[in-house]
Design an enzyme around this catalytic site. Structure first.
Site, PDB file in Angstrom:
ATOM      1  N   HIS A 169     -23.204  23.229   8.267  1.00 34.21           N
ATOM      2  CA  HIS A 169     -23.932  22.440   9.220  1.00 34.21           C
ATOM      3  C   HIS A 169     -24.274  22.965  10.342  1.00 34.21           C
ATOM      4  O   HIS A 169     -24.678  22.700  11.642  1.00 34.21           O
ATOM      5  CB  HIS A 169     -25.480  21.681   8.445  1.00 34.21           C
ATOM      6  N   HIS A 170     -22.435  23.223  10.692  1.00 34.34           N
ATOM      7  CA  HIS A 170     -21.721  22.864  12.641  1.00 34.34           C
ATOM      8  C   HIS A 170     -22.364  24.334  13.273  1.00 34.34           C
ATOM      9  O   HIS A 170     -21.819  24.793  14.064  1.00 34.34           O
ATOM     10  CB  HIS A 170     -20.922  22.097  12.579  1.00 34.34           C
ATOM     11  N   ALA A 171     -22.001  25.006  12.127  1.00 35.72           N
ATOM     12  CA  ALA A 171     -21.359  26.927  12.943  1.00 35.72           C
ATOM     13  C   ALA A 171     -23.185  26.958  13.193  1.00 35.72           C
ATOM     14  O   ALA A 171     -24.058  26.678  12.559  1.00 35.72           O
ATOM     15  CB  ALA A 171     -21.656  27.813  11.308  1.00 35.72           C
ATOM     16  N   ASN A 204     -25.867  20.306  14.345  1.00 34.02           N
ATOM     17  CA  ASN A 204     -25.937  20.952  15.183  1.00 34.02           C
ATOM     18  C   ASN A 204     -26.247  22.250  15.901  1.00 34.02           C
ATOM     19  O   ASN A 204     -27.499  23.526  15.699  1.00 34.02           O
ATOM     20  CB  ASN A 204     -25.285  20.916  16.312  1.00 34.02           C
TER      21      ASN A 204
END
Length: 423
Positions: free
Chosen positions: A150-152, A193
């Protein structure tokens, strides 16, 4: 001898077909710097512990394994930039020194020669499960996958994440016309993010994240996770951030957020499918999240979302205490199956490395040879959040937690009619 559950006898009580995806090869993604007594928090054993607990509890025999393949370039490139993917592809031929140099280009990422393949397997597995749920092959499911995602971002790896699994799966559902409206609930303790950036202008995706924020100081350390990030036109109101202001948030805070904000908005949005970025690093005794969410609470949140939309897929993100992540996942899967819940015991972590203190042969603090079948199996499964996990469901929020949720409700009242009547 361990008593096995008679699947044929019990299957008639399970109207919900729960799918899962898992491949042991995802463990090949590992840190080249790991020491035996000091493993990286994103430990390759995380997925194994979940699968092992499902086997030991016999729940795996009541689930349907969905066949998986690595995500294709076409699927990945709907989300990520080609130059970034080419850079990941080159890592497959790199030696150790080159890999260590390459990983230093990113924020909180490790690489080995197998990392990109594992990332493609992780994304491809979630795609397969989401397609299976959306098409009716199975009703709902849990993706036991890593590396997380989910940060990629489109052109950048970060926060242990290489490919944005959820983002890729969402775009695949749209591309194949398997869904028109998708809700993403991200309860990982860190703000997603990468997912937010991908859908910040898309009103067909409702993104709701509950995360530690700490004034923007908690990872990923930017203002993107603040409550005033509501989405950009034409999707204002479709990005909901619930940013906790400190550590220690627990069941009452998450239940208050769900009852008064997440669920009302979900019902008004009417998603075709819900995808949960299911990180378990807000769990009790997680060494990074430092919060206090119990397995019962994760089970309750799963059950509550399932009532809004039966088509729901949970995809593993973070979670760095092996006992906590496996017990929390077990709670969610029991909720998907409709099994009565009995809490597991999570031993207190004695130090930062506490997530690795128990061997894979032990779960819930006792040797698995003594762990026959949960007492909950003595009754026909009939799961109810209010009845089975009453302590978690009825937990009171902290003053800090309630204040955050109330502020977010006030911000989003202009976008969602349901919030005008929220308790």
């Amino acid at each position: 001898m361990k008593r096995k559950i008679d699947r044929r006898m019990l299957q008639e009580h399970f109207e919900t077909r729960v799918g899962y995806v898992y491949d042991i090869r995802m463990r090949y993604h590992c840190s080249l710097d790991d020491a035996v007594d000091d493993p990286h928090p994103e430990d390759p054993r995380r997925t194994h512990w979940i699968y092992n607990l499902l086997e030991k509890s016999d729940l795996i025999n009541l689930m349907h394994q969905v066949q998986i393949y690595p995500a294709t370039n076409a699927q990945i490139l709907r989300v990520h930039k080609s130059k970034y993917i080419e850079a990941l592809e080159r890592t497959e031929l790199m030696e150790r020194d080159m890999l260590i140099t390459e990983q230093e280009k990113y924020d909180s990422v490790y690489l080995c020669a197998e990392s990109y393949y594992c990332a493609k397997m992780s994304a491809g597995a979630l795609i397969a499960l989401c397609q299976g749920v959306a098409s009716g092959q199975v009703d709902c499911g849990f993706a036991i996958v890593r590396p997380p995602g989910h940060h990629a971002c489109k052109s950048e790896a970060m926060g242990f994440c290489l490919l944005n699994n959820v983002g890729i799966a969402v775009e695949d559902l749209f591309y194949n016309m398997l869904a028109k409206r998708i809700m993403v609930v991200d309860w990982d303790v860190h703000h997603g993010n990468g997912i937010q950036k991908m859908f910040i202008k898309n009103r067909d995706v409702l993104y709701c994240s509950l995360h530690r924020y700490d004034g923007g100081e908690f990872y990923p350390g930017s203002k993107e996770g603040s409550m005033d990030q509501v989405g950009e036109e034409p999707a204002a109101g479709f990005n909901i951030n619930i940013p906790w202001v400190a550590s220690g948030m627990g069941d009452g805070d998450y239940m208050y957020a769900f009852k008064n904000l997440v669920l009302p908005v979900a019902r008004e949005f009417k998603p075709d499918i819900i995808i949960v970025a299911a990180g378990f690093d807000a769990a009790v005794n997680d060494p990074i999240g430092e919060c206090a969410v119990t397995p019962e609470c994760y089970a309750a949140m799963t059950s509550m979302l399932k009532e809004v939309c039966g088509k729901i897929v949970l995809s593993l993100e973070g979670g760095y205490n092996l006992d906590a992540v496996s017990n929390s996942a077990l709670g969610c899967i029991k909720a998907l199956l409709g099994v009565k819940w009995k809490a597991g015991f999570i031993p207190e972590a004695a130090s930062y490395n506490g997530y690795a203190t128990l061997s894979a042969a032990e779960v819930n603090g006792v040797p698995m040879s003594k762990h026959i079948v949960s007492p909950s199996w003595k009754a026909i499964p009939d799961w109810s959040a209010e009845f089975e996990v009453v302590d978690a469901y009825n937990a009171e929020p902290s003053t800090l937690g309630k204040d955050v949720v109330d502020q977010v409700i006030n911000i989003h009242k202009k976008y969602w009619t349901c919030l005008h009547t929220a308790e």
